[in-house]
Design a protein around this motif. Structure first.
Motif, PDB file in Angstrom:
ATOM      1  N   LYS A  54      -1.224   0.120  15.907  1.00 31.66           N
ATOM      2  CA  LYS A  54      -0.296   1.176  15.311  1.00 31.66           C
ATOM      3  C   LYS A  54       0.037   1.445  13.967  1.00 31.66           C
ATOM      4  CE  LYS A  54       2.453   0.743  19.683  1.00 31.66           C
ATOM      5  NZ  LYS A  54       3.788   0.457  20.165  1.00 31.66           N
ATOM      6  N   ASP A  55      -0.221   0.625  13.235  1.00 31.88           N
ATOM      7  CA  ASP A  55       0.177   0.413  11.522  1.00 31.88           C
ATOM      8  C   ASP A  55      -1.206   1.037  11.098  1.00 31.88           C
ATOM      9  OD1 ASP A  55       2.459  -0.739  11.553  1.00 31.88           O
ATOM     10  OD2 ASP A  55       1.483  -2.805  11.261  1.00 31.88           O
ATOM     11  N   GLY A  56      -2.383   1.014  11.746  1.00 25.12           N
ATOM     12  CA  GLY A  56      -3.644   1.475  11.246  1.00 25.12           C
ATOM     13  C   GLY A  56      -3.618   2.936  11.508  1.00 25.12           C
ATOM     14  N   MET A  57      -3.073   3.491  12.625  1.00 20.97           N
ATOM     15  CA  MET A  57      -3.017   4.866  13.102  1.00 20.97           C
ATOM     16  C   MET A  57      -1.826   5.760  12.253  1.00 20.97           C
ATOM     17  SD  MET A  57      -5.202   5.556  15.158  1.00 20.97           S
ATOM     18  CE  MET A  57      -4.831   7.226  15.970  1.00 20.97           C
ATOM     19  N   ARG A  58      -0.853   4.692  12.117  1.00 21.94           N
ATOM     20  CA  ARG A  58       0.210   5.466  11.030  1.00 21.94           C
ATOM     21  C   ARG A  58      -0.378   5.689   9.700  1.00 21.94           C
ATOM     22  NH1 ARG A  58       4.414   1.587  11.429  1.00 21.94           N
ATOM     23  NH2 ARG A  58       3.520   1.034   9.372  1.00 21.94           N
ATOM     24  N   ASP A  59      -0.884   4.611   9.148  1.00 18.70           N
ATOM     25  CA  ASP A  59      -1.603   4.403   7.637  1.00 18.70           C
ATOM     26  C   ASP A  59      -2.800   5.546   7.505  1.00 18.70           C
ATOM     27  OD1 ASP A  59       0.692   3.088   7.057  1.00 18.70           O
ATOM     28  OD2 ASP A  59      -0.647   1.217   6.751  1.00 18.70           O
ATOM     29  N   GLY A  60      -3.448   5.853   8.729  1.00 16.57           N
ATOM     30  CA  GLY A  60      -4.636   6.541   8.721  1.00 16.57           C
ATOM     31  C   GLY A  60      -4.374   7.963   8.257  1.00 16.57           C
ATOM     32  N   GLY A  61      -3.303   8.636   8.431  1.00 18.53           N
ATOM     33  CA  GLY A  61      -3.143   9.866   8.133  1.00 18.53           C
ATOM     34  C   GLY A  61      -3.041  10.082   6.644  1.00 18.53           C
TER      35      GLY A  61
END
Length: 78
Positions: free
Chosen positions: A40-47
């Motif tokens: 979830k953190d990776g998906m949030r920071d991926g943007g």
């Protein structure tokens, strides 16, 4: 026969606990929770655009400076 009753699930739970033990199941649950949180953190920071170089690129740059590394080009057979 087609549906699973509560008794079937209780028997499966007892067998799983007997095979793996409660400590290992607790560890698996914690690892799974940490993996989901990291995803979830990776998906949030991926943007957002990151200015850091990815760790894989840093590792490749370190290998290039290693005197024991031989750099060759691979050729494909036809």
């Amino acid at each position: 026969m087609g549906s699973m009753s509560i008794w079937h699930w209780l028997i499966v739970l007892v067998v799983v606990i007997a095979v793996f033990g409660t400590k290992k199941l607790r560890n698996v649950g914690g690892d799974l929770g940490a993996a989901v949180k990291g995803f979830k953190d990776g998906m949030r920071d991926g943007g957002t655009g990151s200015t850091e170089t990815p760790p894989q690129q840093v590792a490749n740059a370190n290998k290039a400076t290693d005197p024991n590394t031989v750099d060759v080009d691979a050729k494909h057979r036809s």
